[in-house]
Scaffold this motif. Structure first.
Motif, mmCIF file in Angstrom:
data_model
loop_
_atom_site.group_PDB
_atom_site.id
_atom_site.type_symbol
_atom_site.label_atom_id
_atom_site.label_comp_id
_atom_site.label_asym_id
_atom_site.label_seq_id
_atom_site.Cartn_x
_atom_site.Cartn_y
_atom_site.Cartn_z
ATOM 1 N N LEU A 80 0.857 -1.171 0.000
ATOM 2 C CA LEU A 80 0.000 0.000 0.000
ATOM 3 C C LEU A 80 0.898 1.227 0.000
ATOM 4 N N GLN A 81 0.946 1.901 -1.142
ATOM 5 C CA GLN A 81 1.688 3.147 -1.241
ATOM 6 C C GLN A 81 0.759 4.278 -0.840
ATOM 7 N N MET A 82 1.144 4.999 0.204
ATOM 8 C CA MET A 82 0.301 6.070 0.732
ATOM 9 C C MET A 82 1.007 7.401 0.535
ATOM 10 N N ASN A 83 0.419 8.259 -0.266
ATOM 11 C CA ASN A 83 0.960 9.583 -0.532
ATOM 12 C C ASN A 83 0.007 10.653 -0.008
ATOM 13 N N SER A 84 0.520 11.857 0.101
ATOM 14 C CA SER A 84 -0.294 13.001 0.567
ATOM 15 C C SER A 84 -1.053 12.646 1.841
ATOM 16 N N LEU A 85 -0.339 12.087 2.786
ATOM 17 C CA LEU A 85 -0.974 11.624 4.018
ATOM 18 C C LEU A 85 -1.530 12.784 4.825
ATOM 19 N N LYS A 86 -2.655 12.514 5.477
ATOM 20 C CA LYS A 86 -3.352 13.500 6.293
ATOM 21 C C LYS A 86 -3.420 12.994 7.731
ATOM 22 N N PRO A 87 -3.581 13.902 8.686
ATOM 23 C CA PRO A 87 -3.718 13.457 10.087
ATOM 24 C C PRO A 87 -4.854 12.448 10.264
ATOM 25 N N GLU A 88 -5.913 12.576 9.492
ATOM 26 C CA GLU A 88 -7.037 11.643 9.613
ATOM 27 C C GLU A 88 -6.728 10.252 9.077
ATOM 28 N N ASP A 89 -5.560 10.072 8.461
ATOM 29 C CA ASP A 89 -5.122 8.737 8.049
ATOM 30 C C ASP A 89 -4.459 7.978 9.204
ATOM 31 N N THR A 90 -4.251 8.650 10.312
ATOM 32 C CA THR A 90 -3.663 7.997 11.478
ATOM 33 C C THR A 90 -4.549 6.846 11.940
ATOM 34 N N ALA A 91 -3.962 5.663 12.023
ATOM 35 C CA ALA A 91 -4.742 4.475 12.388
ATOM 36 C C ALA A 91 -3.810 3.274 12.476
ATOM 37 N N LEU A 92 -4.359 2.206 13.011
ATOM 38 C CA LEU A 92 -3.702 0.902 12.940
ATOM 39 C C LEU A 92 -4.168 0.252 11.641
ATOM 40 N N TYR A 93 -3.224 -0.091 10.778
ATOM 41 C CA TYR A 93 -3.534 -0.650 9.467
ATOM 42 C C TYR A 93 -3.345 -2.161 9.507
ATOM 43 N N TYR A 94 -4.383 -2.864 9.093
ATOM 44 C CA TYR A 94 -4.373 -4.319 9.123
ATOM 45 C C TYR A 94 -4.370 -4.881 7.711
ATOM 46 N N CYS A 95 -3.544 -5.890 7.515
ATOM 47 C CA CYS A 95 -3.550 -6.641 6.263
ATOM 48 C C CYS A 95 -4.621 -7.730 6.346
ATOM 49 N N ASN A 96 -5.295 -7.958 5.238
ATOM 50 C CA ASN A 96 -6.349 -8.969 5.187
ATOM 51 C C ASN A 96 -6.163 -9.861 3.963
ATOM 52 N N LEU A 97 -6.443 -11.135 4.140
ATOM 53 C CA LEU A 97 -6.415 -12.092 3.030
ATOM 54 C C LEU A 97 -7.696 -12.907 3.055
ATOM 55 N N LYS A 98 -8.414 -12.897 1.938
ATOM 56 C CA LYS A 98 -9.591 -13.744 1.793
ATOM 57 C C LYS A 98 -9.190 -14.895 0.879
ATOM 58 N N SER A 99 -9.057 -16.071 1.469
ATOM 59 C CA SER A 99 -8.643 -17.265 0.727
ATOM 60 C C SER A 99 -9.383 -18.433 1.344
ATOM 61 N N GLY A 100 -10.627 -18.577 0.946
ATOM 62 C CA GLY A 100 -11.477 -19.561 1.615
ATOM 63 C C GLY A 100 -11.982 -18.961 2.915
ATOM 64 N N LEU A 101 -11.090 -18.769 3.822
ATOM 65 C CA LEU A 101 -11.399 -18.103 5.089
ATOM 66 C C LEU A 101 -10.862 -16.675 5.059
ATOM 67 N N ASN A 102 -11.131 -15.970 6.137
ATOM 68 C CA ASN A 102 -10.708 -14.574 6.269
ATOM 69 C C ASN A 102 -9.554 -14.519 7.266
ATOM 70 N N TYR A 103 -8.405 -14.000 6.825
ATOM 71 C CA TYR A 103 -7.234 -13.952 7.702
ATOM 72 C C TYR A 103 -6.804 -12.503 7.917
ATOM 73 N N TRP A 104 -6.225 -12.243 9.111
ATOM 74 C CA TRP A 104 -5.810 -10.886 9.465
ATOM 75 C C TRP A 104 -4.398 -10.888 10.016
ATOM 76 N N GLY A 105 -3.674 -9.801 9.710
ATOM 77 C CA GLY A 105 -2.397 -9.567 10.354
ATOM 78 C C GLY A 105 -2.616 -8.883 11.691
#
Length: 114
Positions: A80-105
């Motif tokens: 995920l390339q994030m440009n022109s970041l704003k204060p409202e982009d502040t967050a915990l970012y989670y990776c997700n994979l849908k492969s049969g089931l739903n997986y999270w980082g």
């Protein structure tokens, strides 16, 4: 068992850029969808962007034109390339994979602040 490991978070000033990476390992179906979600303090968990194994992408309106999702299927990695970041982009970012089931980082913290 599938594992997702994120990296690339950190502190950046408004207007700056960051690149998040997520490597998936384990028993992954050939057709899958990988993506990024985020949760800011006091706010709901929300979609940021997703990309399928055949390259179809989807973005939240709030990040369109600023963020770009991409993937390397040979490496089971999504970026995920994030440009022109704003204060409202502040967050915990989670990776997700849908492969049969739903997986999270476990998440990587992005802080946009002066």
């Amino acid at each position: 068992q599938v594992q997702l490991v994120e990296s690339g978070g950190g502190l950046v000033q408004p207007g700056g850029s960051l690149r998040l990476s997520c490597v998936a390992s384990g028993n992954i179906f050939r057709f899958n969808v990988m993506g990024w979600y985020r949760q800011a303090p006091g706010k709901e968990h929300e979609l940021v962007a997703t990309i399928s194994s055949n390259g179809y992408t989807n973005y939240a309106d709030s990040v369109k034109g600023r963020f770009t999702i991409s993937r390397d299927n040979a490496k089971n990695t999504v970026y995920l390339q994030m440009n022109s970041l704003k204060p409202e982009d502040t967050a915990l970012y989670y990776c997700n994979l849908k492969s049969g089931l739903n997986y999270w980082g476990k998440g990587t913290l992005v802080t946009v602040s002066t």
